[in-house]
Structures are given as structure tokens and as C-alpha cells.
Design a protein around this motif. Structure first.
Motif, PDB file in Angstrom:
ATOM      1  N   TRP A 241      28.538  18.680  99.339  1.00 27.61           N
ATOM      2  CA  TRP A 241      28.031  18.122 100.585  1.00 27.61           C
ATOM      3  C   TRP A 241      26.540  18.400 100.729  1.00 27.61           C
ATOM      4  O   TRP A 241      26.056  19.456 100.313  1.00 27.61           O
ATOM      5  CB  TRP A 241      28.765  18.730 101.784  1.00 27.61           C
ATOM      6  N   ALA A 242      25.859  17.427 101.307  1.00 31.60           N
ATOM      7  CA  ALA A 242      24.476  17.601 101.745  1.00 31.60           C
ATOM      8  C   ALA A 242      24.502  17.766 103.263  1.00 31.60           C
ATOM      9  O   ALA A 242      24.916  16.841 103.974  1.00 31.60           O
ATOM     10  CB  ALA A 242      23.619  16.398 101.341  1.00 31.60           C
ATOM     11  N   VAL A 243      24.123  18.928 103.750  1.00 33.86           N
ATOM     12  CA  VAL A 243      24.252  19.251 105.165  1.00 33.86           C
ATOM     13  C   VAL A 243      22.877  19.537 105.756  1.00 33.86           C
ATOM     14  O   VAL A 243      21.945  19.953 105.062  1.00 33.86           O
ATOM     15  CB  VAL A 243      25.179  20.457 105.379  1.00 33.86           C
ATOM     16  N   THR A 244      22.791  19.296 107.054  1.00 32.78           N
ATOM     17  CA  THR A 244      21.569  19.551 107.809  1.00 32.78           C
ATOM     18  C   THR A 244      21.949  20.196 109.131  1.00 32.78           C
ATOM     19  O   THR A 244      22.888  19.752 109.787  1.00 32.78           O
ATOM     20  CB  THR A 244      20.794  18.251 108.063  1.00 32.78           C
ATOM     21  N   ALA A 245      21.209  21.232 109.516  1.00 34.09           N
ATOM     22  CA  ALA A 245      21.433  21.929 110.782  1.00 34.09           C
ATOM     23  C   ALA A 245      20.106  22.042 111.501  1.00 34.09           C
ATOM     24  O   ALA A 245      19.164  22.670 110.997  1.00 34.09           O
ATOM     25  CB  ALA A 245      22.037  23.307 110.540  1.00 34.09           C
ATOM     26  N   ARG A 246      20.018  21.416 112.686  1.00 40.16           N
ATOM     27  CA  ARG A 246      18.767  21.392 113.440  1.00 40.16           C
ATOM     28  C   ARG A 246      19.041  21.720 114.901  1.00 40.16           C
ATOM     29  O   ARG A 246      20.000  21.201 115.477  1.00 40.16           O
ATOM     30  CB  ARG A 246      18.090  20.021 113.353  1.00 40.16           C
ATOM     31  N   PRO A 247      18.209  22.567 115.497  1.00 40.83           N
ATOM     32  CA  PRO A 247      18.356  22.805 116.943  1.00 40.83           C
ATOM     33  C   PRO A 247      17.912  21.579 117.721  1.00 40.83           C
ATOM     34  O   PRO A 247      16.922  20.921 117.384  1.00 40.83           O
ATOM     35  CB  PRO A 247      17.443  24.006 117.197  1.00 40.83           C
ATOM     36  N   VAL A 248      18.648  21.241 118.756  1.00 44.37           N
ATOM     37  CA  VAL A 248      18.329  20.074 119.576  1.00 44.37           C
ATOM     38  C   VAL A 248      17.950  20.467 120.999  1.00 44.37           C
ATOM     39  O   VAL A 248      17.607  19.611 121.803  1.00 44.37           O
ATOM     40  CB  VAL A 248      19.523  19.094 119.618  1.00 44.37           C
ATOM     41  N   GLY A 249      18.046  21.765 121.337  1.00 43.09           N
ATOM     42  CA  GLY A 249      17.671  22.200 122.679  1.00 43.09           C
ATOM     43  C   GLY A 249      16.167  22.306 122.827  1.00 43.09           C
ATOM     44  O   GLY A 249      15.403  22.313 121.855  1.00 43.09           O
ATOM     45  N   ARG A 250      15.735  22.384 124.059  1.00 43.30           N
ATOM     46  CA  ARG A 250      14.320  22.561 124.349  1.00 43.30           C
ATOM     47  C   ARG A 250      14.005  24.041 124.527  1.00 43.30           C
ATOM     48  O   ARG A 250      14.882  24.855 124.757  1.00 43.30           O
ATOM     49  CB  ARG A 250      13.935  21.793 125.606  1.00 43.30           C
ATOM     50  N   GLY A 251      12.705  24.385 124.457  1.00 44.25           N
ATOM     51  CA  GLY A 251      12.321  25.761 124.660  1.00 44.25           C
ATOM     52  C   GLY A 251      12.228  26.512 123.347  1.00 44.25           C
ATOM     53  O   GLY A 251      12.281  25.955 122.253  1.00 44.25           O
TER      54      GLY A 251
END
Length: 514
Positions: free
Chosen positions: A241-251
Motif C-alpha cells: 500500500w501507498a499511504v498518506t497521513a496529513r493533519p487537517v486541523g487548524r492551529g
């Protein structure tokens, strides 16, 4: 005037010369009806007439006595002599030009002329001649049986197997995806988006070849350094698998952390890119930052063997028998394991069974050791207790380190310099090292008990067992206040600490007076 006589088979249709009335026509003795006809207006008579299976809209002939005769003139009237007329109904007749016992042109046998389907019933079952009210009543006829529907095979998920739920959960192929974020100086809950795509899939995309989900993580403390948030993704197809993890919250909590390492002493590597390539694995083989798989089992087994070996050495040095006391001690370890599981389930009110409680282990082992000492293991009770107590505490001090590496019994997240970066398998950050504090407490108390036994001797050191267990329990209640878990009973720790303090003082006083 010619008259039609009844045949000897019990029922014969009345038929006049040239009569074409379908309501009176019957082929006597040539065709067998699939069910005996009933008349709705009268009781069944003996020897009911049998009608052809292909006849449509043909009411049954009334049963008559063999000696009864019907005038030909009356037999030619519509509805007279062919069957008893139901109240408010008129028997249906075949269109002119059709032969008795046949269906009208353009219609199939077993159906009504108006295109309505009769009620179907299993073959060979008896059926009443239902005359519906109205100007054109149609008698329901038996039809050919329909083939039963083939039973559909159960879905694979619904199939019952012999694998327990916990085993299926542990053997399932899954992905453990981690996102590194920087909490900055304004810690707040972080929402992370995890996406993935299977790279070794061939052909059209199937269900389970992609995933996308968002998770929110609480408990992030500002200024605590880099934080690793990990999610378990289940229900995906095995493969690469090619996976991506990114924060989407502000601050601040929405900023990804750069490459590097976590603070000393762990030094866990932080990847520079949020993208990664990984393979599906089982739960016990899935990588989580800060977690060392199988460390818990290894250290617990090492602690058990070390404790039993230390007890055997103490008994041998005091010239006491070894084999029988060691067997009792092995039983005490088994009782401690059962007590730890029961205590854990009781603390979580039966909602969780996936862990053990060290307090339950101590209680279970202590009860068995005390019972064996009273019953007599082949040596003085004081000597047996004096040898078992330091062995138990030192063995727990070794095995308790496994909780730190396994991510259980974790401390609260903190930004203090005394915190050590560790993970609870979901949130990796700087935490209070409560597992290490408990392990070091057990080692310290066990070492003190061992020194006392070696100095005073096994025969007069029985009270050391009470003092050592009470001291460990008292210190542990203070450490529990640093744990990252909610209290199940607000008075549990104070009551336990008070009882342990009383036992500690009394045992020390009695030992000094002895």
C-alpha cells in the motif's frame, strides 16, 4: 323425453343430446382431477365427481343419488342441473363454440379468461371450489407446482467457523498508519486524514483496494515535542500500500513534524515525508513508533524464571528442601496470573478482558503463598515466606519493564523534563514513566527484603513478607495518580493506601520486637 342416468361410479354428469353447456359437461372415468371438488353451498356428498385438470371456469357437478333423474329440458337451462347456484352469483359458462372441458381460445389451461391467475396450491392437495361474489364468479383451479427457489449460499462473513473472536482479531491483516505532528505551544485535539491505495492490485479496482478516514486524537499537551498519532485500518485487502497521513486541523496541532528524532532517551526516528509504502501485517507484527513487539512476553517470562531461581537459591542456602516449595511457588504464579486477569476485568466492570492488573497478580500470589505457609510446605512457614517475598518483588520489577515497551499502563502526557517519550499504541508523546517507576519500586523493595533475609536468616524473617508487600502497595497507590486512566472508584486508592500503611507499620514493629 330421454333421460340421462347416473353411472355406477358414484357421480355422472347430466348430459342431454346436443347440450354444450360447459357447466354440466364431464368426461366420466377418463380424466382424474388433482383434487376432489367441493360445492360452496352444500355439504360434500359421497362420490364427488372428478373433473379434468385442464377444465377452466367449469363449476363442479352436484352430487346426486343414483336414482335421481334430471329432465332434459331442465338440463338445457343455463345453471340448472350443472351445479348449485351460490347466493348472488352466476356460474360462468364457456363461450359458444368451445368444447366441454377445454379452455377458450387464446387462454392457457390453469388461467382465467380475464387474464387473472388462480391461486396456486401444492399438487395433490384438496381444494375447495371458491365462488367469489360478483356477476362473473371464477372458480380457483389447481395449477402446476412451481419449482422451489434455490437456497442462496450464505455470505462469507456470515459463515460460522471455529476461530475465536480474539484470535480472528489478532490474525486479521491490517495497516498501522502513523502521522507525526507538532503540537507547538497551543496543544489542541488533532484531526488527521489517513488515505491509502493498494499498489500491487491487478485488474479493475475492488472493494478494499483503497481507504480514506479521519480520526481525532485528544490529550495532546502543548510544548511536549513531536507527537505520533497511529490508526489501525482494518477491512483492507492484503498487499502493498501507498499511504498518506496529513493533519487537517487548524492551529499548531495541524502542522506536520519534520524529520529527526524524539527527545532522549528513546530516540525514535521521525520520517521527513507524510507518504510511505508499507505492507499489511497482523496486529502482533504491525510497527508502531515506540512499541517493541514481544518485549512484554520476554520480560515477564524472564522475571518469573529469575524469581523462582532466586527462591531456590535462598532455600538451598538455608539447607531447606527445594522441590516441594518450588512446586507450590509455581502454583502461586499461576494464581497470580488468574488474579491479575480477574482484577483487571473487575476494574473495567467486565467491559475489557485484554489485560492484567499487577495488583491482582500480587493479591492472587500472596493468597496462595499464605495458604501454603499455613498448610506446611515441608519447611517452617516463616522461612517459606521469607524466601518467596523477595523473589516475587524482584521478578515483578523485571517483568514490569515490559509494560513500558508494550504501551500498556501508560502515564499522563506531559511537557515536563521528567517525562519520557512513550506510546499507548495510539498516541506517542512525552509521558510520565509510571511503568518504570513501579518497576523500580518493586526492585528497590525486593532488594531491601533480600538483604534483610540474608542478614536475619530465613527462620526469623517471616514478617519481611508482610512488610515488603505492604511497602510496595503503598508506593504504588501514589504512582497510580500519574496514570493516564480515569478512576473507577474515587476512594479506592485512599482506602488501599491506608490499609497498606497500617500493615507496614505493624509488621515492622513486630519484626523489631521479635
Amino acid at each position: 323425453m330421454p333421460r340421462a342416468k347416473n353411472k355406477g361410479n358414484g357421480a355422472a354428469p347430466a348430459r342431454s343430446a346436443g347440450a354444450r353447456n360447459a357447466g354440466a359437461a364431464r368426461n366420466a372415468g377418463t380424466a382424474r382431477d388433482t383434487g376432489a371438488a367441493r360445492d360452496t353451498g352444500a355439504a360434500r356428498a359421497a362420490g364427488a365427481a372428478r373433473e379434468p385438470a385442464t377444465a377452466v371456469n367449469t363449476p363442479p357437478a352436484p352430487a346426486r343419488q343414483p336414482s335421481q333423474e334430471i329432465p332434459a329440458g331442465l338440463a338445457r337451462r343455463p345453471g340448472s342441473g350443472a351445479g348449485q347456484r351460490a347466493a348472488g352469483t352466476r356460474p360462468a359458462t364457456s363461450p359458444p363454440g368451445t368444447k366441454p372441458g377445454t379452455s377458450p381460445a387464446g387462454t392457457k389451461p390453469g388461467t382465467s379468461p380475464t387474464g387473472t391467475k388462480p391461486d396456486a396450491e401444492p399438487p395433490g392437495a384438496k381444494q375447495a371450489a371458491a365462488m367469489a361474489p360478483g356477476p362473473k364468479a371464477v372458480r380457483a383451479q389447481p395449477t402446476a407446482p412451481t419449482a422451489p427457489k434455490a437456497a442462496t449460499a450464505p455470505a462469507p462473513d456470515a459463515a460460522q467457523d471455529d476461530v475465536p473472536v480474539w484470535a480472528a482479531h489478532a490474525l486479521e491483516q491490517l495497516l498501522t498508519v502513523t502521522c507525526w505532528i507538532d503540537p507547538g505551544e497551543q496543544g489542541e485535539p488533532a484531526t488527521v486524514e489517513f488515505t491509502g491505495r493498494r499498489t500491487d492490485a491487478t485488474g479493475p479496482s475492488r472493494l478494499g483496494d483503497t481507504f480514506s478516514r479521519e480520526e481525532t486524537f485528544e490529550g495532546i499537551v502543548p510544548g511536549s515535542g513531536p507527537v505520533a498519532v497511529t490508526a489501525e485500518v482494518r477491512g483492507v485487502n492484503p498487499g502493498t500500500w501507498a499511504v498518506t497521513a496529513r493533519p487537517v486541523g487548524r492551529g499548531a496541532a495541524g502542522r506536520p513534524a519534520g524529520g529527526g528524532r524524539v527527545p532522549w532517551p528513546r530516540r525514535v526516528a521521525i520520517p521527513a515525508s507524510p507518504d510511505a509504502t508499507m505492507r499489511t501485517r497482523t496486529l502482533l507484527r504491525s510497527p508502531v513508533p515506540g512499541i517493541i513487539r514481544y518485549a512484554y512476553a520476554f520480560l515477564v517470562m524472564l522475571g518469573v524464571l529469575t524469581g523462582l531461581g532466586l527462591e531456590a537459591l535462598l532455600l538451598a542456602s538455608g539447607h531447606y528442601p527445594v522441590l516441594r516449595p518450588m512446586l507450590f511457588s509455581a502454583g502461586a504464579v499461576a494464581a497470580g496470573v488468574a488474579g491479575g486477569k480477574a482484577w483487571y476485568a473487575a476494574v473495567h466492570q467486565g467491559r475489557k478482558w485484554d489485560g492484567w492488573c499487577i495488583q491482582g497478580f500480587v493479591a492472587g500470589a500472596a493468597v496462595v503463598v499464605a495458604a501454603v505457609a499455613i498448610a506446611g510446605p515441608g519447611l517452617p512457614a516463616g522461612a517459606f515466606l521469607a524466601a518467596a517475598t523477595p523473589a516475587l518483588l524482584i521478578g515483578m520489577g523485571i517483568g514490569r519493564h515490559g509494560c513500558f515497551w508494550a504501551g500498556c499502563c501508560t502515564g499522563r502526557p506531559t511537557a515536563s523534563r521528567w517525562g519520557i517519550w512513550s506510546s499507548d499504541r495510539r498516541l506517542g508523546c512525552r509521558r510520565m514513566p509510571v511503568q518504570l517507576l513501579e518497576a523500580w519500586t518493586a526492585l528497590a523493595v525486593g532488594s531491601a527484603a533480600l538483604v534483610t533475609v540474608l542478614v536475619a536468616g530465613l527462620a526469623r524473617s517471616g514478617l519481611v513478607a508482610v512488610a515488603g508487600l505492604a511497602a510496595y502497595t503503598l508506593v504504588r497507590q501514589l504512582i497510580l495518580g500519574l496514570r493516564d486512566e480515569s478512576r473507577q472508584w474515587r476512594y479506592g486508592r485512599p482506602v488501599t493506601a491506608a490499609a497498606a500503611a497500617i500493615a507496614l507499620v505493624m509488621s515492622i514493629a513486630l519484626f523489631a520486637a521479635a
